[in-house]
Motif scaffolding. Sequence first.
Motif, PDB file in Angstrom:
ATOM      1  N   LEU A   1      23.453 -12.480  17.642  1.00 39.85           N
ATOM      2  CA  LEU A   1      23.479 -12.366  16.189  1.00 39.85           C
ATOM      3  C   LEU A   1      22.558 -11.231  15.766  1.00 39.85           C
ATOM      4  N   ALA A   2      22.869 -10.603  14.624  1.00 39.73           N
ATOM      5  CA  ALA A   2      22.064  -9.477  14.154  1.00 39.73           C
ATOM      6  C   ALA A   2      22.009  -9.458  12.638  1.00 39.73           C
ATOM      7  N   VAL A   3      20.881  -9.048  12.108  1.00 38.78           N
ATOM      8  CA  VAL A   3      20.739  -8.824  10.671  1.00 38.78           C
ATOM      9  C   VAL A   3      21.104  -7.373  10.402  1.00 38.78           C
ATOM     10  N   LEU A   4      22.106  -7.171   9.532  1.00 35.42           N
ATOM     11  CA  LEU A   4      22.613  -5.821   9.274  1.00 35.42           C
ATOM     12  C   LEU A   4      22.745  -5.571   7.771  1.00 35.42           C
ATOM     13  N   PRO A   5      22.689  -4.310   7.353  1.00 29.18           N
ATOM     14  CA  PRO A   5      23.006  -3.998   5.953  1.00 29.18           C
ATOM     15  C   PRO A   5      24.449  -4.415   5.659  1.00 29.18           C
ATOM     16  N   ARG A   6      24.678  -5.007   4.530  1.00 25.85           N
ATOM     17  CA  ARG A   6      26.025  -5.498   4.216  1.00 25.85           C
ATOM     18  C   ARG A   6      27.073  -4.386   4.163  1.00 25.85           C
ATOM     19  N   PRO A   7      26.759  -3.180   3.661  1.00 25.49           N
ATOM     20  CA  PRO A   7      27.779  -2.129   3.694  1.00 25.49           C
ATOM     21  C   PRO A   7      28.236  -1.793   5.116  1.00 25.49           C
ATOM     22  N   LEU A   8      27.373  -2.017   6.106  1.00 26.29           N
ATOM     23  CA  LEU A   8      27.733  -1.789   7.495  1.00 26.29           C
ATOM     24  C   LEU A   8      28.445  -2.997   8.090  1.00 26.29           C
ATOM     25  N   GLY A   9      27.871  -4.179   7.900  1.00 24.01           N
ATOM     26  CA  GLY A   9      28.444  -5.375   8.517  1.00 24.01           C
ATOM     27  C   GLY A   9      29.752  -5.829   7.897  1.00 24.01           C
ATOM     28  N   ASP A  10      29.875  -5.728   6.577  1.00 22.12           N
ATOM     29  CA  ASP A  10      31.065  -6.248   5.903  1.00 22.12           C
ATOM     30  C   ASP A  10      32.324  -5.444   6.211  1.00 22.12           C
ATOM     31  N   ARG A  11      32.173  -4.176   6.592  1.00 26.05           N
ATOM     32  CA  ARG A  11      33.355  -3.360   6.845  1.00 26.05           C
ATOM     33  C   ARG A  11      33.870  -3.506   8.275  1.00 26.05           C
ATOM     34  N   ASP A  12      33.125  -4.193   9.127  1.00 28.19           N
ATOM     35  CA  ASP A  12      33.524  -4.376  10.522  1.00 28.19           C
ATOM     36  C   ASP A  12      34.254  -5.713  10.651  1.00 28.19           C
ATOM     37  N   ARG A  13      35.548  -5.662  10.879  1.00 23.94           N
ATOM     38  CA  ARG A  13      36.358  -6.880  10.932  1.00 23.94           C
ATOM     39  C   ARG A  13      36.065  -7.730  12.157  1.00 23.94           C
ATOM     40  N   ARG A  14      35.315  -7.199  13.079  1.00 23.00           N
ATOM     41  CA  ARG A  14      34.944  -7.971  14.265  1.00 23.00           C
ATOM     42  C   ARG A  14      33.760  -8.892  13.986  1.00 23.00           C
ATOM     43  N   LEU A  15      33.126  -8.712  12.828  1.00 23.57           N
ATOM     44  CA  LEU A  15      31.925  -9.466  12.494  1.00 23.57           C
ATOM     45  C   LEU A  15      32.184 -10.450  11.364  1.00 23.57           C
ATOM     46  N   VAL A  16      31.353 -11.473  11.306  1.00 22.25           N
ATOM     47  CA  VAL A  16      31.411 -12.431  10.207  1.00 22.25           C
ATOM     48  C   VAL A  16      29.983 -12.692   9.737  1.00 22.25           C
ATOM     49  N   ALA A  17      29.784 -12.721   8.418  1.00 18.66           N
ATOM     50  CA  ALA A  17      28.474 -13.038   7.852  1.00 18.66           C
ATOM     51  C   ALA A  17      28.236 -14.538   7.961  1.00 18.66           C
ATOM     52  N   LEU A  18      27.043 -14.927   8.387  1.00 17.62           N
ATOM     53  CA  LEU A  18      26.706 -16.325   8.621  1.00 17.62           C
ATOM     54  C   LEU A  18      25.675 -16.791   7.594  1.00 17.62           C
ATOM     55  N   ASP A  19      25.951 -17.920   6.950  1.00 17.11           N
ATOM     56  CA  ASP A  19      25.061 -18.454   5.920  1.00 17.11           C
ATOM     57  C   ASP A  19      24.219 -19.573   6.522  1.00 17.11           C
ATOM     58  N   ILE A  20      22.905 -19.370   6.601  1.00 19.07           N
ATOM     59  CA  ILE A  20      22.019 -20.417   7.131  1.00 19.07           C
ATOM     60  C   ILE A  20      21.170 -21.014   6.002  1.00 19.07           C
TER      61      ILE A  20
END
Length: 286
Positions: free
Chosen positions: A228-247
């Motif tokens: 898992l990695a903490v990423l800027p949303r403009p970078l992470g949200d555009r990568d369809r291989r990734l999913v944002a996780l809500d903890i």
Amino acid sequence: MEWSDLRIFLAIAREGTLGAAARKIGQTQPTMGRRLRALEQALGQTLFQRTADGFVLTDEGAAVLAHAERIEEEALALQRQATGAETQLDGMLRLSSSDWFGTLMLSPVIAAFGKRHPRVIVELLTDARLYSLPRREADLVFRIKPFDEPEVISRKLLHIPYALYGKKGSKAPRAGDGGGVRVVTMNAEFAEMPDAVWLKRNLPNAEIAARSNNRQAQAELCAGGGGLAVLPRPLGDRDRRLVALDIGVSPPGRDTYVGYHRDLRRLARLRALLDLVIEQLAGEAS
């Protein structure tokens, strides 16, 4: 002092070597070297350090550069007015930013700027080094720390939210634990970055799988199942291989600032690019 020598000085400052500068303006290399020596003698200053890698501006050279560029800008403005091409800008701009910000945020703006002003060359530098505006190593600098140099004009550009990401299909870990979870985080040099501190505090039992100071490398490691990695949303949200996780608690976002040397505040090409950056990025963020 011969005013024409300032043109030679500018070419050497921008190209870094006598040979490249000579090709740029159509002079011979010996002529370039001779005219540079004449300028240095006239000013009583050494303008460049001669190194194995090329010519590097001294502090005195950096001060001369600011004046020479203003003279160049006035000459170009006069030429544009005389020929009726008042909207045509010329010259070069050097920008500095982090890797992912330059690639994803600035590159589209630079492309749009190039269509409007095709005779302006924009050089984009993306690495972890903090380029100096007072030493004129860059014309526009984008960074996450405010500028405190008195000769720098700066402003907050936008706020960038961050999120915790995992490979698509990943489940959110339990905040305050992180046992059995592997994470990708910043390297030791940047261990005190807010997102790295947040990750350590909220997933204290997680195993560190990899470290990198490159956000895009972190995203690739995360997408490949490396952790898992903490990423800027403009970078992470555009990568369809990734999913944002809500903890249940979000990583801290970061403000991005843009700065330039006060001597360049009337430089037409810089103002034009900065206006477009603010229009497309700050306007988009609001």
